[in-house]
Structure formats: C-alpha cells, structure tokens
Design an enzyme around this catalytic site. Structure first.
Site, mmCIF file in Angstrom:
data_model
loop_
_atom_site.group_PDB
_atom_site.id
_atom_site.type_symbol
_atom_site.label_atom_id
_atom_site.label_comp_id
_atom_site.label_asym_id
_atom_site.label_seq_id
_atom_site.Cartn_x
_atom_site.Cartn_y
_atom_site.Cartn_z
ATOM 1 N N ASN A 104 0.851 -1.197 0.000
ATOM 2 C CA ASN A 104 0.000 0.000 0.000
ATOM 3 C C ASN A 104 0.882 1.240 0.000
ATOM 4 O O ASN A 104 2.003 1.210 0.510
ATOM 5 C CB ASN A 104 -0.885 0.017 1.250
ATOM 6 C CG ASN A 104 -1.842 1.205 1.259
ATOM 7 O OD1 ASN A 104 -2.438 1.553 0.224
ATOM 8 N ND2 ASN A 104 -2.010 1.846 2.400
ATOM 9 N N SER A 133 4.530 6.994 2.346
ATOM 10 C CA SER A 133 5.174 5.748 2.774
ATOM 11 C C SER A 133 4.611 4.589 1.970
ATOM 12 O O SER A 133 3.403 4.530 1.725
ATOM 13 C CB SER A 133 4.865 5.454 4.252
ATOM 14 O OG SER A 133 5.162 6.556 5.072
HETATM 15 C C1 GRF Z 1 -2.748 8.778 -2.723
HETATM 16 O O1 GRF Z 1 -2.463 9.945 -1.991
HETATM 17 C C2 GRF Z 1 -2.314 7.560 -1.960
HETATM 18 O O2 GRF Z 1 -1.205 7.782 -1.127
HETATM 19 C C3 GRF Z 1 -3.523 7.268 -1.107
HETATM 20 O O3 GRF Z 1 -4.619 7.593 -1.896
HETATM 21 C C4 GRF Z 1 -4.244 8.564 -2.875
HETATM 22 C C5 GRF Z 1 -4.594 7.976 -4.202
HETATM 23 O O4 GRF Z 1 -4.424 8.891 -5.241
HETATM 24 N N1 GRF Z 1 -3.518 5.891 -0.653
HETATM 25 P P1 GRF Z 1 -4.574 8.389 -6.745
HETATM 26 O O5 GRF Z 1 -5.960 7.760 -6.860
HETATM 27 O O6 GRF Z 1 -3.507 7.386 -7.006
HETATM 28 O O7 GRF Z 1 -4.452 9.615 -7.575
#
Ligand code: GRF
Length: 202
Positions: A104, A133
């Site tokens: 993740n 992270s």
């Molecule tokens: C990102 O900030 C990621 O870190 C978090 O959700 C957001 C997803 O953005 N888990 P995207 O859909 O990839 O533009």
C-alpha cells in the site's frame, strides 16, 4: 510478475505504475475498483488492462465482497496485490490469505497520520516535513511495516491541496520503485512485522 491494482478513485498512482510497468517487470492482470465511477478505470481501459468493479455495498458482509476480489486475483494469476488509493478496509481473511503480497502507499510519513485527511492534519500539527510511505499491509490499518518513504517540505504557503499535489508527485516516483524491488525479490515481509531488504532486516 502478474499483479492486480486496487483503486477507488483518480488512479494517478495507477497511471504511474502503468507507465513504468515494463521497466518494473509487472504485468497488471486486472485493475479492481470499489467504485464504478473511479477515473482510474478509464486509465486502465485506455491501457488495455482488464477491469473489475466490486462494490461492497452490494454485499451483506465485507468478507463476501472480498471473496469476489480474491476470485479475480486468483483467476488472473496475480501474485502481488497493489493498493493504490483503495478506500476499503480489507477483511482479516483476505489479509491472512495474501499476507506478504499486499503493498500500500499512504500519504504520510508513517507512523504519523494514519487514516484520512493526512495533509491537513500535517499542516495543523505544524509539521515541517511530510511525505508518503510504502508499506506491507497487515491487519493493523496503515500499520504494516514501512518499506520506504519519500518526503517533502511543508512551506508556510501550503494548504492541503498544494501539499497533496507535492506528495503525489513523490508517490509517483516512489511506488513503481518499490514495486520493482518486490518483483525482483529484494523485499520480503518477515514475521508479519519486519521488512527484509536484500536479506537484511530494515
Ligand atoms: C494517494 O495519496 C495515496 O497515497 C492514497 O490515496 C491517494 C490515491 O491517489 N492511498 P490516486 O488515486 O492514485 O491519484
């Protein structure tokens, strides 16, 4: 290596993974979305990648929905599960089945700011440094061991939107790099709590 990417929204991280897929030895066998309106589905379709929508609201338990996801994963012979803006909590059964194979990306320097609204919370806490992270997923929400992080400075002029954009730019570089480590067998989850990089616990 075959992998699935799970999304719920815009999918900009998915796009960076698609754009880097050949260089990181990843074949995205399916993009699975919890939301039929997710823009990431369009990105997948444009790239000729199979898609599936599994909407938890149509199931009477988290596990029943997750069973559908497991079926897609297993049918597409995926051996890595990449969460990229996936806004559902996975069931313990799901995590147990794929433990060590689920990655993740989270928009904070974990263990700071688990959960949502991380950019505003970092500003409110008067942090000077913020970031993203990549971690292995375990049963503890945003609590699995961190593999790598990328940081940005918080300027006095930043708001949640500008900070999100700065962090996303870093995410788009960080995530493909760590996925590559995974597909090359450089990183492993040990005892559900430690990460081994090139054979050394980090
Ligand atoms: C990102 O900030 C990621 O870190 C978090 O959700 C957001 C997803 O953005 N888990 P995207 O859909 O990839 O533009």
């Amino acid at each position: 290596m075959n992998g699935v990417v799970l999304i719920s929204g815009n999918g900009s991280n998915l796009q960076s993974i698609i754009d880097n897929a050949s260089g990181i030895d990843l074949n995205i066998s399916c993009v699975i979305s919890s939301n039929s309106d997710a823009y990431g589905l369009k990105r997948a379709e444009k790239a000729g990648i199979a898609t599936a929508v599994i909407d938890h609201q149509l199931f009477d338990s988290r596990f029943k929905a997750d069973k559908e996801i497991m079926k897609v994963i297993d049918d597409s012979r995926a051996v890595v599960i990449i969460l990229a803006g996936y806004l559902r909590i996975l069931s313990p059964e799901f995590i147990e089945k794929y433990i060590g194979k689920i990655l993740n990306i989270h928009p904070s320097l974990l263990p700071k700011f688990k959960g949502l609204n991380t950019h505003q919370r970092a500003i409110d806490a008067a942090e000077k440094i913020h970031g993203a992270s990549v971690h292995f997923v375990t049963e503890e929400l945003d609590g699995g061991p961190v593999i790598a992080q990328s940081s940005v400075e918080i300027d006095s002029t930043d708001n949640a939107k500008s900070l999100a954009s700065k962090v996303l730019n870093k995410e788009h570089i960080l995530y493909p790099k760590i996925i590559h480590w995974y597909t090359q067998g450089k990183i492993k989850l040990i005892d559900n709590q430690n990460v081994q990089l090139d054979g050394q616990i980090i």
